[in-house]
Design an enzyme around this catalytic site. Structure first.
Site: not given
Length: 211
Positions: A85-88
Site C-alpha cells: 500500500t506504498h504507492r511509488a
C-alpha cells in the site's frame, strides 16, 4: 516439545494452516532451527494466518504455491502482498487508511516450483516464480522470475549459471520428474542423485518397459 537443532526441519505439509498457501506433495521442508517456523517467520504479509483469516478481504489475495521436494534453508523470507500500500507513483508514500483500497497494488501469486532450493536468509519478493530445480544463493534478494535449473545470487539476484546444458534442462523439464508416482520416484532415486543423464534416461526406459 522437541528441542530445535540445525539437523531437524519442518515438513511444510504438516505445519501449514494458511488456506492461501498451497503445498504440493509431502517432501518440501523448512529448516526452522533459529526462528518460529515456516508459517509464522518465513511467509510475511499473507492474509489467512492465525489472525488475519478472520478478516474480510478488501482485495483479491495473492497466493503462495510451493512444489514438492523444495528445500527452504534457515531464515528465508517469502514476502507476500498484504502490505503493498506504498504507492511509488504517488507523491506521498504513506498508507493512509482512507485511501487504502486505492493504494493497494497486488503483485500476483508467488510460485516456488518443484525441486528448488532457497538458500539461507534469501528473500523472495512478491509475485516471483522460482523455476523447477533452481538454486537461490544465501542472502540473495530475488526480484524477478528465476529460470528452471539455474543458479542466481546477490541483491538484486542475478543469473550466475545454469546447472546443466540447455538440452539437458529441456529434457529434465519434459520428464516431469516431480509428478511421477511415488513408486517410480523411489525406484529411480539413485539415478536422480547422480549427474549421468544418459544413465537416468536408460533407467527410466527400463522402469517404464516393465509397467
Amino acid at each position: 516439545m522437541t528441542q530445535k537443532h540445525w539437523s531437524k526441519f519442518q515438513l511444510l505439509n504438516e505445519v501449514n494452516t494458511n488456506p492461501n498457501i498451497s503445498i504440493k506433495g509431502s517432501h518440501s521442508y523448512y529448516s526452522d532451527c533459529w526462528d518460529n517456523g515456516f508459517e509464522y517467520s518465513v511467509v510475511r504479509y499473507l492474509h489467512g494466518d492465525e489472525v488475519s483469516r478472520q478478516w474480510e478481504p478488501r482485495w483479491d489475495i495473492d497466493k503462495l504455491y510451493i512444489g514438492d521436494y523444495v528445500c527452504i534453508a534457515a531464515e528465508v523470507i517469502i514476502l507476500m502482498g498484504g502490505n503493498h500500500t506504498h504507492r511509488a507513483d504517488w507523491f506521498c508514500l504513506y498508507p493512509f487508511m482512507n485511501m487504502i483500497d486505492e493504494a493497494y497494488q497486488g503483485k500476483g501469486d508467488t510460485i516456488i516450483n518443484d525441486g528448488s532450493w532457497l538458500g539461507m536468509r534469501s528473500m523472495i519478493m512478491p509475485g516471483v516464480t522460482i523455476g523447477e530445480g533452481a538454486i537461490v544463493a544465501a542472502n540473495s534478494v530475488v526480484t524477478k522470475d528465476v529460470e528452471p535449473y539455474s543458479v542466481v545470487g546477490g541483491n538484486p539476484a542475478k543469473h550466475i549459471k545454469y546447472r546443466f546444458d540447455s538440452e539437458t534442462i529441456k529434457q529434465l523439464i519434459c520428464l516431469r520428474i516431480y509428478d511421477w508416482p511415488q513408486e517410480k520416484f523411489n525406484a529411480l532415486q539413485p539415478f536422480l542423485c547422480n549427474s549421468n543423464f544418459e544413465l537416468l534416461k536408460a533407467e527410466i526406459a527400463k522402469f517404464d518397459s516393465l509397467k
